[in-house]
Scaffold this motif. Structure first.
Motif, short mmCIF file in Angstrom:
data_model
loop_
_atom_site.label_atom_id
_atom_site.label_comp_id
_atom_site.label_asym_id
_atom_site.label_seq_id
_atom_site.Cartn_x
_atom_site.Cartn_y
_atom_site.Cartn_z
N ASP A 71 0.94 -1.23 0.11
CA ASP A 71 0.13 -0.09 0.00
C ASP A 71 0.94 1.22 0.03
N ARG A 72 2.00 1.34 0.73
CA ARG A 72 2.69 2.47 0.80
C ARG A 72 3.48 2.49 -0.48
N GLU A 75 1.19 4.17 -2.98
CA GLU A 75 0.87 5.81 -2.46
C GLU A 75 2.02 6.64 -3.25
N ARG A 76 3.23 5.83 -3.32
CA ARG A 76 4.62 6.67 -3.48
C ARG A 76 4.68 6.62 -5.33
#
Length: 265
Positions: A71-72, A75-76
């Motif tokens: 997920d992170r 996001e990036r």
């Protein structure tokens, strides 16, 4: 250094990950929070625009952490450029498949095993300057050190290694030599034997009770030490929890006749 060595073939791991020889694989083993994996992810966000071939691999993530890292990464905008593996039994081959091994730990004591193992495999490394690590990673000689919690510095150090493969390889080879000389099982055994020998010789010089390493019943003074040593083993091996009642910094007492006996607190 027998299990981790530069002769390992990492190509099967790269094929499993869908990577070709053109890709640059950056690897961190271990994803506990104090291992700084979020800092490595932040660093990857700075590396990605500068090197489209770069891929980041995390190894040893439990299922909840696998989802969190994915997920992170999305996001990036890193998406498929960040790979995550659960616990694996083929870590030596994973290290051999890596172009740079990273450890961004900001807590913990002692040397990180993954960096020691990576150097044993002659892989270039970047590590934070957490306690103990500078003993293994000599900056500019066996790898690169960066401050803790500093993603920008981490990214720059990784890019330096990727952009200078000959220099990175030379440091990796020097790193293996350092591991063999100071951090291998053989080196630890030899250091322990040397310590026992120094303690024995020092004890004899002071008239103390140190036995031989081989367990012989050598004597040094008016009485045999072997039986007395066994009688005092409780004192010698007791874990330190502060002085117990009747404890003395000298484990041996001398009677008026000159005979010695153990004093065990």
């Amino acid at each position: 250094t027998e299990k981790f060595h530069p002769g390992l073939d990492g190509r099967p791991v790269r094929r499993e990950l869908g990577l070709g020889p053109e890709h640059v694989l950056l690897t961190q083993i271990g994803v506990r929070s104090w291992r700084g994996w979020t800092d490595v992810l932040e660093a990857m966000g700075r590396i990605a625009p500068r090197n489209e071939r770069a891929r980041l691999l995390f190894v040893g993530a439990p299922p909840p952490r696998v989802a969190e890292i994915g997920d992170r990464a999305r996001e990036r905008g890193l998406g498929a450029r960040v790979l995550v593996l659960p616990h694996r039994d083929d870590v030596p081959r994973i290290l051999a498949a890596s172009d740079v091994v990273v450890d961004a730990s900001f807590k913990g004591l002692g040397i990180t095993g993954s960096i020691r193992e990576a150097l044993a495999c002659e892989r270039p490394v970047v590590s934070t300057d957490a306690e103990g690590m500078p003993e293994l990673v000599v900056h500019g000689e066996t790898g690169l050190l960066v401050p803790r919690r500093a993603p920008d510095a981490l990214a720059e150090a990784i890019v330096r290694l990727v952009d200078n493969p000959a220099w990175a390889g030379a440091m990796a080879r020097a790193g293996r030599k350092r591991v063999e000389a100071h951090f291998s099982l053989r080196a630890k055994v030899e250091a322990t034997e040397a310590l026992y020998q120094r303690l024995r010789e020092g004890g004899r010089a002071a008239g103390g009770p140190f036995p031989s390493i081989a367990g012989s019943s050598a004597t040094s003074g008016p009485t045999s030490r072997s039986s007395s040593w066994g009688a005092c083993s409780r004192w010698w091996w007791r874990p330190w929890r502060g002085p117990s009642p009747g404890w003395s910094s000298r484990p041996w007492t001398t009677s008026s006749s000159g005979a010695t006996s153990p004093r065990c607190g």
